[in-house]
Design a protein around this motif. Sequence first.
Motif, mmCIF file in Angstrom:
data_model
loop_
_atom_site.group_PDB
_atom_site.id
_atom_site.type_symbol
_atom_site.label_atom_id
_atom_site.label_comp_id
_atom_site.label_asym_id
_atom_site.label_seq_id
_atom_site.Cartn_x
_atom_site.Cartn_y
_atom_site.Cartn_z
ATOM 1 N N PHE A 1 0.849 -1.196 0.000
ATOM 2 C CA PHE A 1 0.000 0.000 0.000
ATOM 3 C C PHE A 1 0.884 1.245 0.000
ATOM 4 C CE2 PHE A 1 -2.235 -3.370 2.350
ATOM 5 C CZ PHE A 1 -3.336 -3.533 1.535
ATOM 6 N N PRO A 2 1.602 1.500 -1.111
ATOM 7 C CA PRO A 2 2.506 2.657 -1.133
ATOM 8 C C PRO A 2 1.727 3.964 -1.023
ATOM 9 C CG PRO A 2 2.292 1.717 -3.325
ATOM 10 C CD PRO A 2 1.576 0.793 -2.385
ATOM 11 N N ALA A 3 2.361 4.930 -0.395
ATOM 12 C CA ALA A 3 1.713 6.214 -0.151
ATOM 13 C C ALA A 3 1.394 6.921 -1.458
ATOM 14 C CB ALA A 3 2.615 7.094 0.707
ATOM 15 N N GLU A 4 0.257 7.548 -1.491
ATOM 16 C CA GLU A 4 -0.143 8.399 -2.613
ATOM 17 C C GLU A 4 0.063 9.840 -2.171
ATOM 18 O OE1 GLU A 4 -1.152 7.347 -5.558
ATOM 19 O OE2 GLU A 4 -1.440 5.231 -5.124
ATOM 20 N N CYS A 5 0.654 10.637 -3.024
ATOM 21 C CA CYS A 5 0.901 12.044 -2.710
ATOM 22 C C CYS A 5 0.076 12.908 -3.644
ATOM 23 C CB CYS A 5 2.384 12.370 -2.862
ATOM 24 S SG CYS A 5 3.424 11.446 -1.739
ATOM 25 N N ASP A 6 -0.468 13.991 -3.097
ATOM 26 C CA ASP A 6 -1.326 14.870 -3.889
ATOM 27 C C ASP A 6 -0.609 15.466 -5.093
ATOM 28 O OD1 ASP A 6 -3.422 14.398 -2.164
ATOM 29 O OD2 ASP A 6 -3.002 16.162 -0.925
ATOM 30 N N ASP A 7 0.684 15.745 -4.940
ATOM 31 C CA ASP A 7 1.415 16.406 -6.018
ATOM 32 C C ASP A 7 2.100 15.436 -6.977
ATOM 33 O OD1 ASP A 7 3.117 15.640 -3.990
ATOM 34 O OD2 ASP A 7 4.489 17.316 -4.284
ATOM 35 N N LEU A 8 1.890 14.133 -6.806
ATOM 36 C CA LEU A 8 2.488 13.127 -7.684
ATOM 37 C C LEU A 8 1.383 12.250 -8.263
ATOM 38 C CD1 LEU A 8 5.505 12.029 -5.468
ATOM 39 C CD2 LEU A 8 5.571 13.552 -7.444
ATOM 40 N N PRO A 9 1.607 11.688 -9.470
ATOM 41 C CA PRO A 9 0.581 10.808 -10.042
ATOM 42 C C PRO A 9 0.420 9.530 -9.213
ATOM 43 C CG PRO A 9 2.561 10.846 -11.429
ATOM 44 C CD PRO A 9 2.774 11.849 -10.329
ATOM 45 N N SER A 10 -0.730 8.896 -9.366
ATOM 46 C CA SER A 10 -0.982 7.626 -8.666
ATOM 47 C C SER A 10 -0.026 6.563 -9.191
ATOM 48 C CB SER A 10 -2.419 7.165 -8.895
ATOM 49 O OG SER A 10 -3.315 8.068 -8.309
ATOM 50 N N TRP A 11 0.265 5.561 -8.347
ATOM 51 C CA TRP A 11 1.121 4.467 -8.760
ATOM 52 C C TRP A 11 0.426 3.666 -9.843
ATOM 53 C CZ3 TRP A 11 5.879 4.976 -7.056
ATOM 54 C CH2 TRP A 11 6.118 5.576 -5.822
ATOM 55 N N SER A 12 1.152 3.311 -10.877
ATOM 56 C CA SER A 12 0.587 2.526 -11.969
ATOM 57 C C SER A 12 0.506 1.051 -11.569
ATOM 58 C CB SER A 12 1.450 2.667 -13.225
ATOM 59 O OG SER A 12 2.693 2.007 -13.033
ATOM 60 N N VAL A 13 -0.195 0.275 -12.364
ATOM 61 C CA VAL A 13 -0.298 -1.164 -12.133
ATOM 62 C C VAL A 13 1.090 -1.797 -12.197
ATOM 63 C CG1 VAL A 13 -1.230 -3.318 -13.088
ATOM 64 C CG2 VAL A 13 -2.664 -1.280 -12.984
ATOM 65 N N GLU A 14 1.916 -1.354 -13.146
ATOM 66 C CA GLU A 14 3.272 -1.894 -13.286
ATOM 67 C C GLU A 14 4.122 -1.562 -12.055
ATOM 68 O OE1 GLU A 14 1.840 0.139 -15.675
ATOM 69 O OE2 GLU A 14 1.304 -1.459 -17.076
ATOM 70 N N GLU A 15 4.007 -0.315 -11.565
ATOM 71 C CA GLU A 15 4.765 0.072 -10.371
ATOM 72 C C GLU A 15 4.304 -0.732 -9.154
ATOM 73 O OE1 GLU A 15 5.739 4.738 -11.431
ATOM 74 O OE2 GLU A 15 3.729 4.180 -10.744
ATOM 75 N N ARG A 16 3.020 -0.936 -9.021
ATOM 76 C CA ARG A 16 2.507 -1.737 -7.900
ATOM 77 C C ARG A 16 2.987 -3.182 -7.988
ATOM 78 N NH1 ARG A 16 -1.127 0.386 -4.494
ATOM 79 N NH2 ARG A 16 -1.931 2.438 -4.986
ATOM 80 N N ALA A 17 3.120 -3.714 -9.194
ATOM 81 C CA ALA A 17 3.646 -5.073 -9.367
ATOM 82 C C ALA A 17 5.113 -5.130 -8.919
ATOM 83 C CB ALA A 17 3.514 -5.516 -10.823
ATOM 84 N N ILE A 18 5.859 -4.089 -9.208
ATOM 85 C CA ILE A 18 7.259 -4.015 -8.758
ATOM 86 C C ILE A 18 7.308 -4.000 -7.237
ATOM 87 C CG2 ILE A 18 9.273 -2.486 -8.669
ATOM 88 C CD1 ILE A 18 8.537 -1.715 -11.618
#
Length: 187
Positions: free
Chosen positions: A22-39
Amino acid sequence: MSGGFVGSRLGIAELAILGLLFPAECDDLPSWSVEERAIFRRAADLVAQKGDDLLVPPGAGWDALAEAQWEAHVREPGWWPLTWMMTGPDGACCGQVHDLTLPLLWGTEWLLVELERRRFAYADPAIRAASNLIRQAKARLNVLREREGGVVNDVPDLRDACAALSDALQGRCPVLMAWPRLEPAPA
């Protein structure tokens, strides 16, 4: 592959696993992609298998945590600092280590939100312990970021704060973590 339940205390590895899932989401950065979450999921698998004291593979080595750290770095340079540890009997050797402070922070923040969602009062020991761990993890990250990574031997450790959170949670509610057990491939 089979599953198993393990009764254990929450420590650095367990909170880092939560943070990688459950990586942190930041208001000033885009949401984590499916590929990034798989990593990040592969990195969580590595932490589940090996624990919290992980050396970075030598030379041009690359493992799941290095890949996850790179994804965090691409998003925000310096967000997940590179770290080393002095080793050997006299501290004469230096090895690059995966510092899990950032994913531990993400995991603790996620856990705190879950506790608050269940209407735990701020005075609750679990809420206070999670808040304290978040403060200590942020302070540790600030030191590492100011140094641009560096040697972690003299940076305050988070094990006592993790133990306090684990104790507070055990006194308040059960925490179960299920993880698929990887079976060796038949020979």
